[in-house]
Structure formats: C-alpha cells, structure tokens
Motif scaffolding. Structure first.
Motif, PDB file in Angstrom:
ATOM      1  N   GLN A 138      -6.402  -0.094   4.382  1.00 39.51           N
ATOM      2  CA  GLN A 138      -5.715   0.181   3.119  1.00 39.51           C
ATOM      3  C   GLN A 138      -5.864   1.632   2.733  1.00 39.51           C
ATOM      4  O   GLN A 138      -4.895   2.306   2.365  1.00 39.51           O
ATOM      5  CB  GLN A 138      -6.262  -0.720   2.014  1.00 39.51           C
ATOM      6  N   THR A 178      -0.113   2.462  -4.773  1.00 42.13           N
ATOM      7  CA  THR A 178      -1.482   2.926  -4.642  1.00 42.13           C
ATOM      8  C   THR A 178      -2.050   3.225  -6.019  1.00 42.13           C
ATOM      9  O   THR A 178      -1.361   3.746  -6.893  1.00 42.13           O
ATOM     10  CB  THR A 178      -1.526   4.198  -3.770  1.00 42.13           C
ATOM     11  N   TRP A 187       0.818  -1.214   0.000  1.00 39.33           N
ATOM     12  CA  TRP A 187       0.000   0.000   0.000  1.00 39.33           C
ATOM     13  C   TRP A 187       0.850   1.262   0.000  1.00 39.33           C
ATOM     14  O   TRP A 187       0.409   2.317   0.452  1.00 39.33           O
ATOM     15  CB  TRP A 187      -0.928   0.010   1.220  1.00 39.33           C
TER      16      TRP A 187
END
Length: 1503
Positions: free
Chosen positions: A447, A411, A406
């Motif tokens: 997340q 991302t 992440w």
C-alpha cells in the motif's frame, strides 16, 4: 581600626527570613557570608556618603530581627555592635573605594574565621541537612530577589562545603543543581502542560541556569554527574527543561541522552515525550511557538546524530550510543505516526494530531540550518525505506485486489503530504532508484509503495518518464531471466500509474497493446516467453478487476498460430471468471475509468468527508476544485430534514472551503430543482424530470456565472472552480457518466462535406463556443491576454474532453467552412483564440480522418482548421484574412512574455502561411521590403487587437518585428510550393483581383519574389528549370487531390475544370518558353546536357514513388497519375515529345524519353492496344516541328518513324488507328511547308491502311492486294479494319493470302488474341467478345489448315531481340499475362491432329494450363469471370473455373496420345509450377518414361 577587628567569640547567625529576603540559599553553609557580600555590594558601595547605604543596612537588619525575635545567640550581640559601628561610620565618612575594598576583605575574613557551618545549617534548616538545594533561591516571592545576589558567593559556598564533605565541588554542584531542577519540574503544573513549563517554572529555571552557567564557567560543575543525577529522577523531568539545558549550553542533549545507562529506556522516554510534545503543538495554546522550536531542535539533533556522514548503520562493531538512540527515537516516532494512520483514527484524536505534527518536521525549513550537510538527505532516504517496509503484511494478491483503493485521490492526505516532502529533498531519479532498490531487497508494504508511486507521478511530472523507463527495464529483465518478481512489480507499477489521469501515463489498454501486441513485444513470440506470460496472466485472474481481463481479451498478445492454444486457454479462463463476476463481454465497459472518476462516488456518498479533507484540499487544490466540489455540489431537491450530505456541505462552507459564488450557485440550482416539479406537475400526475432542458438550463446558468466572474476582476479566484462546475454540467447535458480520461479515442472520423450534429450536441457546443467568445471579449476589455490567467486553456480542455471533441470539430467545420464570411467580429476573435489553444494542446489531441479521405495520413486538429480556411473566392479570402489576423494577434499577445518555442508550438504553420499569402496578394504595399522603422514599430500592445478595419489590423501585424522574426523560422516560410498550392485554389471568376491584377501578382511572385529567393527560404535560387519542375509537381498533386474533401465530388479531371488552373498553366507555358530561350537554340528544349527534359524527370520520380503491383487500387492510382501526365504533355509544346535540333546536325530527333514513357507506362493503359488520338497527334506535331527545323525534312521523318518500328511500335499502330483523322492534317501541313509528297514512312502507313481496306472490301474471286512491309504493320492495319468494319466472316478473305504473306496471318492472329482479351476485360458490349472469338477461331483454322506454326505466340519473352519483343511492346502487360486464358478460350477450335503432330504443342498447352491456374489463384481472372457471369451469351466460354476444368480434361486425354518427343523439356515446365496440379504432373512424368520414340513432323518455326 578597632572597629575592623573581629570579636574572638562572635559567630554570625542569620535568620531564615533574612536570608530569604536577599535571595540566599537557606541550606547553604555560607549563607551568612553570601548575605553580607550582597549587602556590601549593593549600589556599588554601601559606604557612600549618603543615606542609601545605611538605609540598606538598616533594612536588612530589620528583616533579620523581625524574622528571628527571641532567637539571639551569643554572636548576635557582637554582630549588632558591628553593624551599629559600621552604620555610624557610613554616616560620618565619605566614600573611599580603597577603604571599601579593605572593609569587604576584613568582613569576609571575619565571617570565615568565626562562623560555624554546622550551627548555621542548624539555624537555617533546624535539624542537620543532608542535601543541598537552590530551590529557595529561585523560588522567592519577590521578582527582584535574584538581582541582589552574586553567583560567586554560591560558588564559594559550594567550594567550602565540598572541601568539608570531601567531595569534588563539581559533583556537589551537579547534585545541588539537579535537585533544584527536579523541584522546579515538580512544581504544580496544569494537567495539559505535559512537557512544557509554565511561566513561573520557566522563570525559576532561568535563574537556576544562570547559576549553573557560572559554575560551569568556573569549572565547578560536572556535566556527567549532573546527567546521571537527572536520569535518577527522569519521571519528574519535563522535556522543555532538558531543551533549555541544551539551549543555555549547560549540557547538550547528546550528552544527556548518551549518559543514560539504559539505551532502550531513554529511547522510550524521549519518544513518549516527543509524542506528547506533538500533541501539545496541535492543541492551540499560547506556547505553540516554543513547542515548535523545541521539536525542530530535537529533530535536528537526532538527524545530525543518527545520520552522520561517517556513520555506518550496517557495521558489526559496537556502535556509538547516540546514533543508536537517535535512530531508535526517529524510528519509533515514524512507526507511531504510520500506525495511527493505518488504524484510521479520527482527526480529533490525540494520535492523529501527534502524527500530523510529526509529519510536519519533514518540511524543508526544519533543516535549513543543517542543509549544507548530507544528514537530512540520508534521513529522508532512510525514512522512505522505513515507510515502504513498514508492517509488510499484505501479499501481492492483496495488492492486486486492493490497488484501486490506493490511488492518489484515496491516499490519506497526511501520507501524501509526507511523500511530497520527502521527494522535495530527493530527486525523482533518486526516488525511483530507491523504490527499485527497496523492492529488490526488502519485504514491502504494498500500500505504501503504490501510494508513493502515485504521489510521485502526479506531483512530479518529470518522474513520469522515469517510471516508464523503469517499467520497461522490469519487463525486459522479466522476460530475459523469466523473473516473476520483476513481472509482478512491473504490472503493479503500470496499473498504479494508470489509476491517475491519462496525462500521467498511457491507458492500460495502450500499454498492454504496445508491450505484447506486436512482434516487437517483450514476449518475442517465443514459446517459453509465451508460457511465462500466460501463466502469469492466468495467476492474476482470481484477484484482478474485470477491466483488466477485458483488456487482455480485447487486445490479446500477438501469438503465432502454432501456440494459439495458450491464448485460447487464457481467454476461456478469463471469460469464465468474468461470467462468475457477472460481467458481460457485450457490455464490458471498454471506456471504464481507472482514475478518479469513481473516487467521487465513494467520497461523496454517504457524504461523510474523508479524513483530513481540509489538508487534502490545500495540498492538492486542483483535485479539490476540479473534481471534488463539482461532484459534491450536484444540484438536487434538498430534504426537509438535513441529511449527512447537507451537513457536510455546511461544514465545508463554514471552514471557507467552498467559494461563496459557487455555494450561491448551488443553492440557486437546488431551489430551481425544487420549483420545477411544482410548475410542471398536474394534480394526480407524477412529474418526470426533463432529460434535455434541465441539464441545459444548469449549463446555461453555470456559463452565465462564469461570464459574470470574467467581467469582475475581483472574482478571478473562483473562475477555476466555475469551469470545473461547467465541466460537470457538460457531462450531464451530454448524458456522459464517465470522465473524459476514460474515453480512448485514437482518431476522429469527420465528414467535412456534410457535417452533421445531433440536436443536443449542437446546443451544448453552441453554448460553449458562445460562452468562450463572450468571456474572451469580457476579459480582454480590462486585461490583456497575457495577464488573463489560464481560464482559456481550462475552458478549451472542457471542449477537448467528455467525448465532446468530435462535436466541437464538426461545429467548427460548419462555422468556418459554410458560415465564415457571416461571422461577427467577437465570433471571429473567439474562434481564432480557440484555434490557438487547440494548437497548444495538439500533442494531447487525437488525429482527424476526414471523409472522404483527402490526405494519405490523418490530420492534426490545427491542420484540420487550416484546411477549413479557403482562399478560393473574394469572400473566403477576406474571412481567412480576418481569422488569421485575429489568431496571430492573440498568440503574439498571449505568449509575448514566454519563450519563442511556446509561441511557435501554438501557432499553426498553415495559418501563418495563408496569412502571408493573402496579405501579399491583396496588399501591394506588403510586397515592398519593410523599412527599419516599419519593422521596429511600437511595442506590441493589446490595443492592437483587430478591429473592424481588418486591412489596417493585418498590415499592423505584418509590420510587427515579432511577426517578422517568426517568419524567419523555417516552418513558417511561405515557400514557392506553398504559394502555388494556395494560388491553384483561387477561382478566377470569383477572385478579388481582376485578370490584370492577378497577372501582375503572378509575375511579381514568380519572377521577383520566389525565383531569386534562396532555397533555404523556399525559393528557386534563380533556377528557372527548378521553378518549372516545382510547378509541374504541384499541378500533379493538385490534380490528384481533385476529388478530395476540399472540392466537389463531381469535379472532373479534365485539365482546366478546376479553379485557378488556367492562369497557372499559362504561367507554366510562359516559363517553358523562357527556359527554351534561356538555353538557346542549340540545346534541346527544356533539356540540360546531362539530364533529360525536366518534365519527364518529374514523371519518372513520381512513378517510382507509386506503389507497384497489379492490384486494383495500385492500378487505378497509376492510371490516374498517367492521365494527369498526358494532360500536362498536351498543354506543353509538342517539341517536348520530339525535340528539335540544329539544322547542321543530321541526327534523329530525340524521342527516347517519350518512347520509354509509352513502352513502360502508357502501353499498359492503352485502349484496344493503341494510344489515344490526342497524344498520338501531339507526337506527330512534334515530328513535323522537328522536320521544319531540319535540313532534310523527309529524312528526319523517315528516320524517326523507322526508329519507332523497333523502339516504340505502339505509336505506329496508334497512327494506323487514327489515320482517317491524322492523314488530312499531315498531308495539309506537309504540302504547305514543303510542297512535296509525304515521306516514305508516312506513305507506308498510308499504304498499310489502304491494304487493309482493299483486302476486306474486295471480292473473294479477286486476288488479295499486296501487303506492304513490315508484315506486322499490315497485320495491325488489317486487324484494326476488321474491328471497325465488323465483318462477320473473314475466312474466305484470309484464304486469299498467299504463302509469301503468311507472316501477316500469324501477326493478325496475335492482334486478334489481344482483341479477344480486350473484349473480355472491357465489359461494354458482349457481342464484341463473341465476334472477336469467332475472328480468332477463323484465323486459327486458317493457320492450322496451312500448317503454319502459331505456338510461338504463346512463348514470347522480353529478353533478346526479334519479333517477339516487338509484339510484346504493342500489348499491355495484363494482356500478355492473360494469354493462357486466350489459349484455352479457343480450345474447342484446336485440331487434334495438330495437337499430336506439333512437338511443342503439349509443352505449350501444359505451360498455359499451369499459368492459368496461377492466374486464377492470384485473382487476376476476376475481371473476366465478372463479365462472363453477367452475360448469358458468354456462359461457358469465359468462365475461368469451367475453362480450367476443360483444359485439365483436355490435357489428360491428350497426354497418352503424344509421342515421346512431345515430352522434351517438360521437366523445366513442371519445375516452376508443377505442384499446382500434382496429378497432371505425375501423368506427364509417367508417360514420358513409357512412351516410345516416334517420327514427328517438323515444321520450321517462325519465332
């Protein structure tokens, strides 16, 4: 007029075709009236005196007849006659406005009174019509149709019909318009037009809305009814139609949405249509602009409605419908977009396009019209909350395991862009506070939370410190209340920040060490906190990556020894987990990268580009250019059949995402890789790639491409890409597989005297340095430094990373220190610019520790470079001038348009000071004050960059106003101390100045420049004594650094052996004389009334700053410092030691400061208990000089030497030691000046020396000569003579001493003990140790034989007065501490009867034993044990362990034999250190209680 009277039986009948031709609504009950009104209004009066009106009538009538042939009701004949009559009148009469108005009114009255609406509707529609519709009005074939009708006619018709039907006209109008709108929307639409109108529909709707506007303006339209009618047919409505209703102000979107009876249904309907709208926007079509405008208007409306200032989403009362609808729609759209991202839909899918479009509404321009309100900010904050709490299905354990995936680089680009747009509206402080609040009050999607954090710290550097503060707050709260959630959050936040680059956050190892590695850690070393910490770390073990466990093991928390089991349990658990994961502790990847180094592997393999790569590269260009492309374009042998990687590269090239030059370089490198094996491979032999040449060749090619781009101004856009490619090539050439951010390097070890590099490292560094210099020259040929962009800083970052910095600094050491004068102009310019950019990055660079270490602390990189620039010779001074000139010139050019703080931070103060020093030294014109004209000069231009004429360039820089302003800054002042330090480095024999020029420069610098200068600018403010003080201080610092890296290791410490010393010392002597003259003959030399001599003040201050103690390092440092003091004193006039005074003052010359120096410092480093000859004779020179200025020289000498007997006896013992060399000088000088015998005290020294000589040389039968007083002087002379003569046995000579001279024997025993210890501490001749032991034994035998008490020598104290304090002033402190060793070294010579008879013997023996144990434990007997271990002759005599063993056995045997009086005061002895030997203490106490009283022999004690 008869023509104007209507026929009573006429009913006008209009055909459908005629009504259609003039735009009449066919179903309108007032169709005939409306048509007539339009005809009469045409051309502002159809009765004008022209054929135009008649023509219009005839055209209308023709259309009517052709459309309705055979359908002429009764009223048609009358209508024909009326039209004929009117037409005829038009031909005959001229236009009359009044008549026209009356005619119109009559016609309208006629139609209204005679027409039948039912018949008219039957005529138009056939059967009776139950609904009213305007569709035919706006659906005409002719584009000019509507221009010929009037909205007022429709209004009138609707009014009449409403009156007849008995309904309000507003409701009827609303139904008519809604029905027409439905028909417009239901018109045949193309499949892809899901929410938008086609051009034909848009034109019809425009006409309809004009009618609706008229009706609304005349209060003939009900908005509420209209909205209700629309929602009945909502499935037929198009979103654009509703938007246009709002845009044309017919009915607002808020009214429409609020009027829906089912709030959930309208939310679903609008959300569905907005999704379709977003899809159409992302689909290229000709109406994209309209669609984007629609979306923006809808979003603004929803934001304003849902996030009004007075709205409270948490209120319990029934909320308004519109805010709830707005919130519902916005939330549904966000959830839809987030679900699309989470599902991983393809970019080509409609869901991805819709999500991408919806995220675009968060850009700032969407809310430009409502930015003055707080609604957008509240909306963004609410959206952030929704994102962070969307679908919170992941647990904390999942977050710990998946956190690495992440990072910012991984991302989704759309999500990163969304976060960035949200952060634009919200400040970093608000975002961090919001994150904290959400985490405390909601279940979150970890997340999204961690991705949000990554975007925040990467894209907004000002938020980095806020995150650090937040982590500190979380950790403090966690350990204050043992709150597990705070601990979890803190660790997740830290690890997420660490995933980015080191410039964003500390490495995890550094953070963990700082948090738990000291007593100031959060855990506070308390048991409860430690249990809490290790319980938490243990819970993490099954889920976290091996790297974190390795950090915890290598940098464990600070744990007290009693809680060590907590740490060992965790370490065992972590090691077990690492073993399960097959991670070796020996190869644990201490420098594993947690940033984007691993991202490249995953992104570029299997070469399927990440979703949204185009958007990613645009949004984060630096990441794309510096990381992604170099990893993607790694050269290789291309496969015959293009694989996925080739296809991916080609797709990026077609999208113009790879610069052409970079792509061509990649193709060339791949071709080279294909050709190389063919050239180097022999038949039947498999080619192995070269590990050194191939990477260097690729690096050389990349550097060549960069140089070509630097020379071409049009290629500036690809420079950053090429530098990123060079970075990858450097890493490959050095064999480094990891990013430099993973390499933790707190300090760099560097050998400056002998810098060495591996061959491969040197090749890489030379390529980089050469390229930097060439690129700088190429760029400067057409662009000044301030306009060259950031290429230089980016290039320097390469040399500061990849573990390359130590190699670069080593190569710079070689170039600047060893090859500086031979460097060319481009090389000097390039290296100088490199130094400036290294200074710019100084905060991010580690410290440098040079070997051998010169300074007490590490050097920064700029300080290291400054130290490599020396000014000791002419050649080195000229090179230093060139380098400094180039560096200052470049910095003044590069940062001319920026703030002064940036310029000051890039320039090294040491470099600027050396430039000032050399310019002032070499150029006499620079010493003159600058005129205003010179200081102003010309504006700085790049043409003033240094050329071959360095002198002119240096003076040009010197005269620049900018540079002169720089010199006003405190950090850049060339102070008097700085000047002395630099001048001391100059070697006079290799100086560029002659002796005369150097003397002139020194005089100018000291007396004209620094002495009168204010202290604020580094001067002395006219204080000559202060100038002398600084000079002495700098000299001492210079001596202390004489073995530093900047000088040869073989350099001697003797004064004058170092370069530049002689001249500076001469200046000191000159200034000392001037100071004496300045203070006048009445004042002591170098002395102020309230303070002592400045020289001793310097000594005193420096000694106080030194480390105290008797450790080896501290002792050696102090000894070296004192050696320097002695050298300085010997160079100064002897009157410094013994100050002169006025002839009329019969006082003793002042020697207090010298006495204090001898007693406190020099005594401890004396050789054999005496001062060296040079300082001794220097003192007597001072004494003779004082006698020369005295009215009574003999009295002065006697008083001074008498004072020495009590205050500084070491001077007298030193004089006795050196008397054979001292006596001729004193006698000659005294006879020369006074023609008399020596003073009495000097004669006493002479007699003592003679006594000792006669005592040892006389036969045993002859009586002993008389010993002069005081006795200790005679004893000292006798001891020194014994050492010099080396007589084996002196017992018989000692027996000649009568009872009156027994004190001499006691003092001689003391001096012999000191000699014994000196022989053991000075491992020069082991025979001396044996001899001194025998001498002590013989003296001890004589003392015991005569029953003279000698035990007092081992109980001396510094408190109080008397002979004890006197003797301690003649012995070094180390010797007095080692007296227990001397005591038991003579154990075998003790008389047992004396041991029992002497009351104090047992107490002294026990005290010496306990102190001997303490000395052994403290390690102070190491020097003695080392000597005895090397010498076989001393085995068993000086070994501390054996000595302690024998002493203990001796005491245990002695205790039972001693009488009770021997145990007096024993408790005081045992109280201090009795626990050193509990068995002995118990024996003493037990014996003390059991032993009876006994008569003891009492002898008078001398001490």
């Amino acid at each position: 007029m008869q023509a104007e009277t209507p026929h009573p039986h006429w009913t006008p009948t209009l055909s459908k075709g005629l009504a259609h031709s003039v735009g009449l609504v066919t179903s309108s009950p007032f169709s005939g009236f409306f048509w007539l009104n339009v005809v009469l209004d045409e051309q502002h009066g159809p009765w004008a005196a022209s054929d135009k009106g008649a023509t219009s009538w005839r055209w209308a009538w023709h259309r009517h007849r052709t459309a309705h042939v055979g359908r002429e009701p009764e009223c048609c004949s009358f209508l024909k006659r009326t039209f004929s009559l009117l037409a005829g009148r038009v031909e005959r009469q001229r236009h009359n406005p009044e008549r026209q108005q009356r005619l119109q009114e009559s016609a309208v009255h006629l139609l209204r009174s005679r027409q039948s609406l039912n018949d008219l509707l039957l005529e138009v529609e056939g059967p009776p019509c139950k609904k009213l519709c305007l569709s035919k009005l706006i659906g005409c074939d002719s584009p000019e149709a509507y221009t010929n009708h009037s909205s007022s006619f429709i209004g009138s018709a609707l009014q009449d019909q409403a009156l007849k039907l008995g309904v309000p006209v507003g409701i009827l109008s609303a139904r008519v318009v809604a029905s027409s709108l439905e028909q417009v929307c239901e018109a045949a639409a193309e499949p892809h037009h899901l929410v938008l109108l086609n051009p034909e529909q848009r034109e019809k709707l425009s006409s309809l809305l004009e009618i609706a506007q008229y009706l609304l303006a005349h209060s003939m339209f009900s908005r509420l009814s209209f909205c209700q009618e629309l929602w009945k047919v909502q499935n037929s409505l198009l979103l654009e139609a509703l938007w246009r209703l709002d845009a044309q102000r017919v009915v607002s979107l808020q009214e429409l949405l609020e009027s829906h009876p089912d709030m959930q249904a309208v939310v679903a309907w609008l959300s569905r249509n907005l999704c379709l709208l977003c899809e159409q926007i992302e689909t290229s079509c000709q109406y994209t602009d309209i669609a984007r405008t629609m979306l923006a208007d809808f979003v603004r409306m929803l934001v304003l409605s849902g996030f009004q200032k007075d709205s409270d989403l948490r209120r319990t009362v029934e909320p308004e419908r519109m805010p709830q609808v707005a919130l519902g729609v916005l939330q549904r759209m966000l959830i839809f977009a987030l679900d699309a991202l989470a599902a991983g839909v393809q970019e080509e899918s409609s869901s991805h396009k819709a999500a991408q479009c919806w995220f675009s509404v968060f850009s700032g321009h969407t809310y430009s019209s409502i930015i003055s309100t707080d609604s957008p900010k509240r909306f963004f904050s609410h959206t952030l909350t929704q994102i962070l709490t969307h679908n919170p299905v992941l647990k904390v354990s999942d977050a710990i395991q998946m956190q690495r995936d992440w990072s910012f680089a991984r991302t989704h680009p759309l999500l990163s862009t969304l976060f960035c747009r949200l952060f634009v509206m919200l400040s970093p402080e608000e975002v961090v506070g919001h994150l904290q609040e959400v985490l405390e009050t909601h279940e979150v999607n970890w997340q999204h939370v961690l991705c949000c954090l990554s975007v925040l710290v990467v894209c907004f550097p000002e938020a980095q410190q806020l995150v650090k503060d937040w982590v500190a707050h979380l950790m403090a709260h966690a350990f204050e209340s043992y709150h597990l959630d705070s601990m979890v959050t803190a660790f997740l936040v830290v690890r997420q920040a660490v995933l980015e680059s080191p410039s964003v956050f500390l490495s995890y190892a550094d953070w963990f060490k700082a948090s738990f590695g000291s007593t100031r850690g959060y855990h506070g070393c308390s048991k409860k906190a430690l249990v809490f910490l290790f319980k938490f770390l243990s819970d993490l073990v099954p889920f976290e990556a091996p790297w974190y466990m390795q950090v915890h093991i290598l940098h464990p928390p600070l744990v007290p020894s009693k809680y060590r089991s907590l740490l060992t349990d965790y370490v065992s658990l972590a090691k077990t987990r690492l073993a399960d994961l097959q991670v070796s502790m020996e190869n644990m990847g201490l420098y594993k990268d947690l940033s984007s180094a691993g991202d490249m592997t995953e992104v570029t393999s299997p070469w399927a580009g990440p979703e949204g790569l185009t958007q990613h590269s645009i949004f984060r260009r630096s990441y794309y250019v510096t990381h992604f492309l170099p990893a993607l374009l790694t050269p290789r042998v291309l496969p015959k059949v293009p694989d996925a990687r080739v296809a991916f590269i080609e797709s990026l090239k077609r999208a113009n995402k790879i610069p052409p030059s970079l792509y061509s370089m990649y193709c060339h490198a791949c071709s080279t890789a294909e050709e190389k094996p063919l050239e180097d491979t022999a038949p039947g032999i498999r080619a192995e790639p070269s590990c050194a040449e191939a990477p260097l060749g690729l690096l050389t090619a990349a550097l060549g491409e960069l140089r070509a781009s630097m020379a071409n101004p049009t290629q500036s856009d690809v420079i950053s890409v090429q530098i990123a490619m060079i970075s990858a090539r450097v890493r490959a050439a050095l064999g480094h597989s990891e990013d430099d951010g993973s390499f933790e390097m707190s300090k760099i070890q560097l050998s400056v005297l002998a810098p060495k590099l591996e061959q491969q490292e040197q090749k890489v560094v030379d390529l980089l340095l050469t390229s930097f210099c060439q690129n700088l020259m190429a760029a400067s040929s057409f662009t000044p430094p301030e306009r060259q962009g950031p290429w230089a800083a980016l290039f320097v970052r390469i040399m500061c990373g990849h573990r390359l910095l130590p190699a670069v600094l080593t190569r710079l050491c070689q170039l600047l220190r060893q090859q500086g004068p031979s460097l060319s102009v481009p090389q000097v310019l390039g290296l100088a610019a490199l130094a400036i950019h290294l200074g710019e990055s100084r905060s991010a660079l580690p410290e440098v520790e040079v070997d051998p270490p010169a300074p007490a602390r590490g050097l920064t990189v700029p300080e290291l470079l400054d130290s490599l620039l020396t000014c000791s010779t002419r050649e080195s001074s000229l090179f230093c001038l060139r380098f400094c000139t180039a560096a200052i010139s470049y910095s003044l050019c590069k940062f001319s348009s920026q703030k002064n703080d940036i310029l000051y931070s890039c320039l090294s103060p040491g470099l600027v000071k050396k430039f000032q020093f050399i310019v002032l030294r070499l150029f006499s014109e620079a010493r003159e004050p600058l005129s205003q004209e010179d200081a102003a000069g010309l504006p700085w231009r790049p043409t003033l960059l240094p050329s071959a004429d360095w002198q002119r360039a240096a003076l040009s820089v010197w005269r620049q106003r900018t540079f002169q302003e720089l010199l006003r800054e405190k950090d850049f002042h060339l102070t008097y101390r700085d000047w002395l330090q630099l001048e001391l480095d100059v070697q006079p024999e290799a100086d560029g100045l002659s002796d005369t020029e150097r003397w002139d420069f020194h005089q100018w610098a000291i007396h004209e420049h620094f002495l009168p200068a204010p202290a604020a600018s580094g001067g002395c403010e006219g204080d000559l004594e202060a100038a002398c003080t600084v000079l002495v201080d700098v000299l001492l610092d210079f001596y202390q650094s004489s073995r530093s890296y900047d000088h040869s290791e073989s350099s001697d410490l003797v004064l004058g052996s170092r370069t530049g010393n002689r001249d500076i010392l001469c200046r000191l002597q000159e200034m000392a004389v001037e100071l004496e003259l300045e203070q006048g003959p009445g004042a002591p030399h170098g002395r102020s009334p309230s303070q002592g001599h400045f020289l001793f003040g310097v000594f005193r201050r420096r000694l106080q700053a030194l480390a105290s103690g008797w450790g080896v390092a501290a002792s050696l440092q102090r000894q070296r410092e004192l050696l320097m003091y002695k050298r300085i004193l010997l160079c100064m006039p002897p009157s410094v030691l013994v100050s002169s005074f006025q002839a009329r003052q019969p006082t003793t010359p002042s020697c207090e400061e010298f006495f204090h120096l001898v007693n406190s410092e020099l005594r401890n480093f004396s050789h054999g208990g005496v001062l060296t000859h040079d300082i001794t004779i220097h003192f007597f020179r001072g004494l003779l000089n004082a006698c020369l200025h005295s009215r009574d020289p003999s009295l002065t000498a006697n008083m001074t030497l008498t004072e020495c007997q009590t205050k500084c006896p070491l001077i007298l013992t030193s004089a006795l030691m050196w008397w054979p060399r001292l006596e001729p000088v004193l006698c000659s000088w005294w006879r020369k000046h006074f023609q008399t015998l020596l003073p009495q005290e000097l004669q006493r020294l002479q007699e003592a020396r003679q006594f000792a000589s006669d005592f040892l040389t006389s036969s045993t039968a002859s009586p002993a000569p008389d010993a002069p007083n005081p006795a200790w002087v005679s004893a000292a002379a006798l001891h020194l003579m014994i050492q010099q003569v080396g007589k084996e046995s002196i017992r018989r000579q000692l027996e000649k001493l009568d009872c009156e001279r027994e004190q001499v024997l006691v003092f001689l025993f003391f001096f012999s003990l000191m000699g014994l210890l000196s022989s053991h501490l000075t491992p020069n001749d082991t025979v001396d140790s044996l001899k001194t032991t025998e001498v002590c034994a013989e003296i001890l035998t004589c003392l015991e034989k005569r029953k003279i008490s000698w035990l007092g020598l081992f109980e001396l104290t510094k408190t109080g007065a008397g002979l004890g304090q006197l003797l301690l002033r003649m012995a070094p402190d180390q010797h007095t501490r080692l007296l227990p060793f001397a005591f038991y070294s003579l154990l075998s010579y003790f008389d047992e009867d004396t041991a029992v008879r002497e009351e104090a013997f047992l107490r002294v023996a026990v005290n010496m034993y306990l102190k001997l144990i303490q000395l052994f434990v403290a390690g102070e007997t190491c020097a003695v044990s080392a000597l005895t271990g090397r010498s076989p002759e001393l085995q068993g005599q000086g070994n501390p362990v054996e000595l302690i063993t024998k002493a203990r056995l001796f005491l245990l045997q002695l205790i039972p034999r001693c009488p009770k009086n021997s145990f007096s005061n024993m408790a005081e002895v045992l109280a201090d250190c009795g626990d050193s030997d509990p068995e002995l203490s118990a024996a003493l106490l037990s014996r003390q209680q059991d032993v009876p009283d006994a008569d003891m022999y009492q002898e008078p004690r001398l001490f």
